[in-house]
Design a protein around this motif. Structure first.
Motif, PDB file in Angstrom:
ATOM      1  N   SER A 159       0.830  -1.209   0.000  1.00 42.48           N
ATOM      2  CA  SER A 159       0.000   0.000   0.000  1.00 42.48           C
ATOM      3  C   SER A 159       0.864   1.258   0.000  1.00 42.48           C
ATOM      4  CB  SER A 159      -0.919  -0.007   1.224  1.00 42.48           C
ATOM      5  OG  SER A 159      -1.686   1.171   1.286  1.00 42.48           O
ATOM      6  N   HIS A 160       1.911   1.274   0.849  1.00 43.93           N
ATOM      7  CA  HIS A 160       2.822   2.422   0.895  1.00 43.93           C
ATOM      8  C   HIS A 160       3.500   2.625  -0.459  1.00 43.93           C
ATOM      9  CE1 HIS A 160       2.532   3.730   4.981  1.00 43.93           C
ATOM     10  NE2 HIS A 160       2.896   2.560   5.492  1.00 43.93           N
ATOM     11  N   ARG A 161       3.908   1.533  -1.073  1.00 35.19           N
ATOM     12  CA  ARG A 161       4.610   1.621  -2.363  1.00 35.19           C
ATOM     13  C   ARG A 161       3.716   2.245  -3.434  1.00 35.19           C
ATOM     14  NH1 ARG A 161       8.743  -2.774  -4.506  1.00 35.19           N
ATOM     15  NH2 ARG A 161       9.169  -1.995  -6.604  1.00 35.19           N
ATOM     16  N   LEU A 162       2.447   1.847  -3.457  1.00 35.49           N
ATOM     17  CA  LEU A 162       1.500   2.423  -4.412  1.00 35.49           C
ATOM     18  C   LEU A 162       1.306   3.913  -4.175  1.00 35.49           C
ATOM     19  CD1 LEU A 162      -1.214  -0.397  -4.614  1.00 35.49           C
ATOM     20  CD2 LEU A 162       0.409   0.275  -6.400  1.00 35.49           C
ATOM     21  N   HIS A 163       1.202   4.305  -2.887  1.00 42.85           N
ATOM     22  CA  HIS A 163       1.021   5.717  -2.549  1.00 42.85           C
ATOM     23  C   HIS A 163       2.243   6.537  -2.970  1.00 42.85           C
ATOM     24  CE1 HIS A 163      -2.076   4.580   0.766  1.00 42.85           C
ATOM     25  NE2 HIS A 163      -2.653   4.783  -0.410  1.00 42.85           N
ATOM     26  N   ILE A 164       3.440   5.973  -2.745  1.00 44.88           N
ATOM     27  CA  ILE A 164       4.676   6.667  -3.124  1.00 44.88           C
ATOM     28  C   ILE A 164       4.711   6.914  -4.630  1.00 44.88           C
ATOM     29  CG2 ILE A 164       7.188   6.434  -3.301  1.00 44.88           C
ATOM     30  CD1 ILE A 164       7.016   4.776  -0.661  1.00 44.88           C
ATOM     31  N   MET A 165       4.435   5.882  -5.389  1.00 46.32           N
ATOM     32  CA  MET A 165       4.471   5.998  -6.848  1.00 46.32           C
ATOM     33  C   MET A 165       3.431   6.997  -7.358  1.00 46.32           C
ATOM     34  SD  MET A 165       5.120   2.065  -8.119  1.00 46.32           S
ATOM     35  CE  MET A 165       6.789   1.408  -8.178  1.00 46.32           C
ATOM     36  N   LYS A 166       2.258   6.981  -6.717  1.00 45.11           N
ATOM     37  CA  LYS A 166       1.204   7.898  -7.135  1.00 45.11           C
ATOM     38  C   LYS A 166       1.583   9.339  -6.823  1.00 45.11           C
ATOM     39  CE  LYS A 166      -3.768   8.752  -6.662  1.00 45.11           C
ATOM     40  NZ  LYS A 166      -5.046   8.303  -6.023  1.00 45.11           N
ATOM     41  N   LYS A 167       2.101   9.596  -5.606  1.00 42.79           N
ATOM     42  CA  LYS A 167       2.466  10.956  -5.215  1.00 42.79           C
ATOM     43  C   LYS A 167       3.586  11.514  -6.086  1.00 42.79           C
ATOM     44  CE  LYS A 167       1.152  10.853  -0.282  1.00 42.79           C
ATOM     45  NZ  LYS A 167       1.669  10.937   1.106  1.00 42.79           N
ATOM     46  N   LEU A 168       4.571  10.660  -6.404  1.00 40.99           N
ATOM     47  CA  LEU A 168       5.737  11.119  -7.162  1.00 40.99           C
ATOM     48  C   LEU A 168       5.534  11.004  -8.671  1.00 40.99           C
ATOM     49  CD1 LEU A 168       8.633   9.531  -5.051  1.00 40.99           C
ATOM     50  CD2 LEU A 168       7.607  11.805  -4.819  1.00 40.99           C
ATOM     51  N   ASN A 169       4.477  10.313  -9.067  1.00 41.41           N
ATOM     52  CA  ASN A 169       4.214  10.036 -10.485  1.00 41.41           C
ATOM     53  C   ASN A 169       5.408   9.324 -11.117  1.00 41.41           C
ATOM     54  OD1 ASN A 169       2.659  10.045 -12.843  1.00 41.41           O
ATOM     55  ND2 ASN A 169       3.513  11.993 -13.560  1.00 41.41           N
ATOM     56  N   LEU A 170       5.939   8.365 -10.366  1.00 38.20           N
ATOM     57  CA  LEU A 170       7.049   7.532 -10.825  1.00 38.20           C
ATOM     58  C   LEU A 170       6.614   6.080 -10.681  1.00 38.20           C
ATOM     59  CD1 LEU A 170       9.985   9.384  -9.021  1.00 38.20           C
ATOM     60  CD2 LEU A 170       9.319   9.613 -11.423  1.00 38.20           C
ATOM     61  N   HIS A 171       6.829   5.276 -11.717  1.00 33.96           N
ATOM     62  CA  HIS A 171       6.214   3.955 -11.709  1.00 33.96           C
ATOM     63  C   HIS A 171       7.189   2.819 -12.003  1.00 33.96           C
ATOM     64  CE1 HIS A 171       2.365   5.985 -11.373  1.00 33.96           C
ATOM     65  NE2 HIS A 171       2.759   6.798 -12.360  1.00 33.96           N
ATOM     66  N   SER A 172       8.451   3.021 -11.649  1.00 38.76           N
ATOM     67  CA  SER A 172       9.437   1.940 -11.779  1.00 38.76           C
ATOM     68  C   SER A 172      10.480   2.108 -10.688  1.00 38.76           C
ATOM     69  CB  SER A 172      10.107   1.957 -13.151  1.00 38.76           C
ATOM     70  OG  SER A 172      10.945   3.103 -13.286  1.00 38.76           O
ATOM     71  N   VAL A 173      11.139   0.996 -10.342  1.00 35.62           N
ATOM     72  CA  VAL A 173      12.185   1.049  -9.319  1.00 35.62           C
ATOM     73  C   VAL A 173      13.350   1.941  -9.740  1.00 35.62           C
ATOM     74  CG1 VAL A 173      13.901  -0.320  -8.058  1.00 35.62           C
ATOM     75  CG2 VAL A 173      11.556  -1.163  -8.276  1.00 35.62           C
ATOM     76  N   PRO A 174      13.826   1.866 -10.988  1.00 35.72           N
ATOM     77  CA  PRO A 174      14.915   2.775 -11.404  1.00 35.72           C
ATOM     78  C   PRO A 174      14.542   4.253 -11.251  1.00 35.72           C
ATOM     79  CG  PRO A 174      14.727   0.984 -12.972  1.00 35.72           C
ATOM     80  CD  PRO A 174      13.548   0.862 -12.055  1.00 35.72           C
TER      81      PRO A 174
END
Length: 270
Positions: free
Chosen positions: A239-254
């Motif tokens: 859940s945290h990982r999804l929120h992070i990606m959504k807030k930053l608009n970044l969708h890959s580990v790199p």
């Protein structure tokens, strides 16, 4: 109350009881929370025939042992300073700071497991009276602002002279802020771009837990490993990982790793 007949008087200081032993010119102190479990003896400084408690207790936090050793040996040459502890990660620093409650912590920023920015925030929640000085190889504006925003009272570069660190310690312990001249000059010369401003605001839109997980993701840890490390469920990490990606608009580990490095919470140097 301490009943040893050698002790002449006791002085209450926030966090500790100090017992002054006039026979051997020493000070015995014990933590209020642990009563007399933690008992140590330090020599007092003499000034004009009076006993003065003027020793600044220090903790050094850096993931390079040679840096910690060098700093410790140099700082111990200062008559009004003593090094009470060392830590090689931010997480260990938080635990040790809670136990030792040093006056000043010299804090590296880029460290594995928990970076100096998050460690500073967590330590100051536990003991807001501790003064934290960042000692880093990074002069970049976002590193400095993130540390100051977290509550650090000073910022120096590892290329600065040792004498500047000593000055910084005495400056922050007196209640003031210390930024090395190199840092001040760098901030003034580097005009912040709109993109840098946006990234800085995005980074600080993340919660403390989200920033902590972002660092662990950028260090290559899986969600399952992060869950075990932080004693939370994998579902919570997901859940945290999804929120992070959504807030930053970044969708890959790199992409997340690149952002984390830019914001100073992890490093590719090690």
């Amino acid at each position: 109350m301490w009943t040893d007949p050698v002790v002449k008087r006791a002085v209450s200081i926030p966090g500790f009881l100090y017992f002054l032993d006039k026979e051997d010119d020493s000070i015995i102190f014990c933590d209020h929370s642990h009563f007399v479990i933690h008992v140590s003896v330090l020599k007092l400084k003499r000034k004009s025939g009076m006993s003065q408690v003027g020793i600044i207790s220090l903790m050094i936090v850096d993931d390079h042992s040679i840096v910690r050793h060098g700093l410790k040996q140099s700082l111990l040459l200062e008559k009004d300073m003593t090094v009470v502890g060392e830590a090689d990660t931010g997480r260990k620093a938080v635990e040790l700071a809670q136990e030792l409650r040093p006056d000043v912590i010299i804090m590296d920023i880029s460290m594995p497991d928990l970076n100096g920015i998050e460690a500073t925030q967590q330590i100051l929640k536990i003991n807001p009276d501790t003064k934290i000085i960042a000692l880093s190889m990074h002069p970049d504006r976002q590193y400095v602002l993130s540390m100051v925003k977290s509550g650090a009272r000073g910022y120096l570069l590892k290329t600065n002279l040792f004498e500047e660190l000593v000055t910084a310690i005495r400056t922050v312990i007196s209640g003031n802020v210390f930024l090395s001249s190199d840092i001040t000059e760098h901030i003034v010369k580097s005009a912040i771009s709109p993109n840098e401003e946006e990234d800085f605001l995005l980074f600080h839109s993340l919660t403390s837990r989200e920033r902590e997980i972002l660092q662990l993701i950028s260090e290559g840890r899986t969600n399952a490993t992060i869950a075990r490390h932080l004693f939370i469920s994998k579902k919570t990490v997901d859940s945290h990982r999804l929120h992070i990606m959504k807030k930053l608009n970044l969708h890959s580990v790199p992409a997340l790793t690149k952002f984390a490095v830019k914001q100073g919470i992890t490093s590719l140097d090690d």
